[in-house]
Design a protein around this motif. Structure first.
Motif, PDB file in Angstrom:
ATOM      1  N   HIS A 135       0.835  -1.205   0.000  1.00  0.00           N
ATOM      2  CA  HIS A 135       0.000   0.000   0.000  1.00  0.00           C
ATOM      3  C   HIS A 135       0.873   1.259   0.000  1.00  0.00           C
ATOM      4  O   HIS A 135       1.804   1.392   0.787  1.00  0.00           O
ATOM      5  N   GLY A 136       0.560   2.174  -0.902  1.00  0.00           N
ATOM      6  CA  GLY A 136       1.303   3.424  -0.974  1.00  0.00           C
ATOM      7  C   GLY A 136       2.618   3.337  -1.729  1.00  0.00           C
ATOM      8  O   GLY A 136       3.348   4.315  -1.819  1.00  0.00           O
ATOM      9  N   THR A 137       2.905   2.162  -2.311  1.00  0.00           N
ATOM     10  CA  THR A 137       4.139   1.983  -3.084  1.00  0.00           C
ATOM     11  C   THR A 137       3.803   1.951  -4.576  1.00  0.00           C
ATOM     12  O   THR A 137       2.638   1.797  -4.953  1.00  0.00           O
ATOM     13  N   PRO A 138       4.806   2.049  -5.458  1.00  0.00           N
ATOM     14  CA  PRO A 138       4.550   1.994  -6.907  1.00  0.00           C
ATOM     15  C   PRO A 138       3.979   0.657  -7.378  1.00  0.00           C
ATOM     16  O   PRO A 138       3.482   0.559  -8.498  1.00  0.00           O
ATOM     17  N   THR A 139       4.040  -0.366  -6.526  1.00  0.00           N
ATOM     18  CA  THR A 139       3.566  -1.692  -6.940  1.00  0.00           C
ATOM     19  C   THR A 139       2.196  -2.050  -6.347  1.00  0.00           C
ATOM     20  O   THR A 139       1.758  -3.187  -6.452  1.00  0.00           O
ATOM     21  N   GLN A 140       1.512  -1.083  -5.746  1.00  0.00           N
ATOM     22  CA  GLN A 140       0.220  -1.409  -5.114  1.00  0.00           C
ATOM     23  C   GLN A 140      -0.835  -1.843  -6.142  1.00  0.00           C
ATOM     24  O   GLN A 140      -1.799  -2.519  -5.796  1.00  0.00           O
ATOM     25  N   SER A 141      -0.626  -1.480  -7.402  1.00  0.00           N
ATOM     26  CA  SER A 141      -1.578  -1.891  -8.445  1.00  0.00           C
ATOM     27  C   SER A 141      -1.540  -3.392  -8.706  1.00  0.00           C
ATOM     28  O   SER A 141      -2.390  -3.920  -9.417  1.00  0.00           O
ATOM     29  N   GLY A 142      -0.576  -4.095  -8.105  1.00  0.00           N
ATOM     30  CA  GLY A 142      -0.467  -5.542  -8.284  1.00  0.00           C
ATOM     31  C   GLY A 142      -1.305  -6.350  -7.312  1.00  0.00           C
ATOM     32  O   GLY A 142      -1.156  -7.575  -7.225  1.00  0.00           O
ATOM     33  N   ALA A 143      -2.222  -5.693  -6.598  1.00  0.00           N
ATOM     34  CA  ALA A 143      -3.038  -6.395  -5.595  1.00  0.00           C
ATOM     35  C   ALA A 143      -3.858  -7.531  -6.193  1.00  0.00           C
ATOM     36  O   ALA A 143      -4.211  -8.492  -5.498  1.00  0.00           O
ATOM     37  N   GLY A 144      -4.167  -7.449  -7.486  1.00  0.00           N
ATOM     38  CA  GLY A 144      -4.959  -8.498  -8.117  1.00  0.00           C
ATOM     39  C   GLY A 144      -4.162  -9.749  -8.455  1.00  0.00           C
ATOM     40  O   GLY A 144      -4.738 -10.800  -8.735  1.00  0.00           O
ATOM     41  N   ILE A 145      -2.829  -9.655  -8.403  1.00  0.00           N
ATOM     42  CA  ILE A 145      -1.976 -10.781  -8.818  1.00  0.00           C
ATOM     43  C   ILE A 145      -2.207 -12.049  -7.987  1.00  0.00           C
ATOM     44  O   ILE A 145      -2.399 -13.126  -8.552  1.00  0.00           O
ATOM     45  N   PRO A 146      -2.192 -11.981  -6.641  1.00  0.00           N
ATOM     46  CA  PRO A 146      -2.374 -13.218  -5.859  1.00  0.00           C
ATOM     47  C   PRO A 146      -3.831 -13.647  -5.707  1.00  0.00           C
ATOM     48  O   PRO A 146      -4.112 -14.634  -5.018  1.00  0.00           O
TER      49      PRO A 146
END
Length: 386
Positions: free
Chosen positions: A111-122
């Motif tokens: 959360h709040g990092t450049p990779t938060q958009s990856g939440a759908g991956i797992p």
């Protein structure tokens, strides 16, 4: 338990496809890190009509995969495991827990990092790999468990499709989306008029795909939408839905998914690849798939049963549900697919995520296999003693 011929065919093709996917992944990784590395990489980036081969696979061929998923989901809803609400609730609730908990775990770290958009991956489950691992246990696996995992995985994929449509859409073109939906509306009218020729649905489906591709919403969504306007009828072998589903099983299992695996696991593994596993993104993916999936599925199912909303299918125990949760932690195809959408302009994050997905899926599959194998053996011993 009565199991339809088409379900048996679906299960058989998917489990065999899982084995083919493993082989393709190993071959792709080998070639991507061999003396053929440069030529192999260029193969997937070769341009055809202003798009790379990889793009045509991910946005074109995978639409057919989603069409098959849609047809299977439609069948489950009309006459399968999901046709009766009480039977459908358990895999629906399991899938919900198997999506929300992994996404929550991922967001704790990202959360709040450049990779938060990856939440759908797992959140995703790979049907082919999951059923492939389950098939290794042979005939001792209860039919009710096969049906539960298949229904869970199909609903899980529907969830992933909704996530893609809602959260991974850029630059929405209302005109193109409107045309795609208008074509879908026309096909729905054909459905209600009982037009049983394949031609208008295939032609209309291609049109839907084209305008969806240019709408900003991922083109593969058109595959699922098309599935639900194709006449289902009584679900018999004479219907278009049955024939199309039967026709697509083997091409999807033994061509489309293997080609997707080859194109998207062509990962050049550098000397510092282990450093990437320490990244918040990798940790979120690993814990989401390996821990979040089984915990989410078990917890949500247990609460639903405690509240009297549903009950375990005959012959299944809670340890079977928990072990199956690890099988659902095999994300692979769908997780990689969402990775490509989440990190379009972040190639380093795509590579790191793919490595994390493969390791996580391997670990989840091994744990699920060992745990389920042991729990089924214990069940057999108890039954023999009784």
């Amino acid at each position: 338990m009565r199991v339809s011929k088409l379900f048996t065919e679906f299960f058989e093709s998917e489990k065999a496809s899982g084995i083919v996917l493993i082989i393709c992944t190993l071959v792709s990784l080998f070639l991507a890190n061999s003396v053929l590395q440069e030529n192999y990489g260029h193969l997937w980036h070769y341009q055809i009509g202003h798009h790379s081969v990889e793009h045509w696979i991910n946005d074109g061929l995978m639409t057919i995969f989603f069409l098959l998923i849609g047809l299977e989901l439609e069948r489950e809803v009309y006459i399968g495991e999901l046709s009766k609400l009480r039977n459908a609730l358990l895999p629906i609730i399991a899938a919900l827990g198997g999506m929300l908990v992994p996404a929550g775990i991922y967001m704790i770290f990202n959360h709040g990092t450049p990779t938060q958009s990856g939440a759908g991956i797992p959140m995703a489950t790979d049907i082919a790999f999951a059923l492939g691992v389950l098939s290794l246990l042979g005939s001792k696996v209860p039919t009710s468990l096969k049906v539960f995992l298949t229904a869970l995985a199909v609903i899980d994929d529907l969830g992933a499709i909704l996530v893609i449509a809602l959260f991974y859409t850029d630059n929405l073109s209302l005109l193109n989306l409107g045309i795609a939906l208008a074509i879908m509306g026309v096909l729905f009218v054909f459905n209600r008029m009982k037009v049983n020729s394949w031609i208008p649905y295939i032609v209309g489906g291609i049109g839907m795909w084209y305008f969806m591709l240019n709408s900003g919403i991922h083109a593969t969504i058109s595959g699922v939408l098309l599935a639900f306007v194709i006449p289902f009828g009584d679900g018999s072998e004479k219907t278009i839905s049955y024939k199309l589903q039967h026709l697509l099983h083997k091409p999807v299992a033994f061509f489309i998914l293997p080609v997707f695996a080859l194109a998207n696991t062509a990962i050049v593994i550098g000397d510092d690849w282990m450093e990437g596993l320490k990244h918040e993104n990798s940790i979120g993916i690993f814990l989401g798939l390996v821990a979040g999936k089984p915990l989410g599925i078990l917890l949500f199912c247990f609460l639903a049963a405690a509240l009297g909303l549903c009950q375990l299918p005959k012959g299944l125990k809670w340890k079977h549900i928990f072990a199956t949760g690890f099988m659902a932690g095999i994300g692979f195809t769908m997780s990689i697919f969402i990775t490509l959408l989440a990190f379009k302009s972040q190639p380093e994050d795509i590579t790191i995520s793919k490595i994390a997905i493969m390791i996580s899926s391997l670990v989840a599959g091994i744990i699920g296999y060992v745990f389920l194998n042991r729990s089924l053996k214990n069940t057999e011993i108890i039954e023999e003693e009784l």
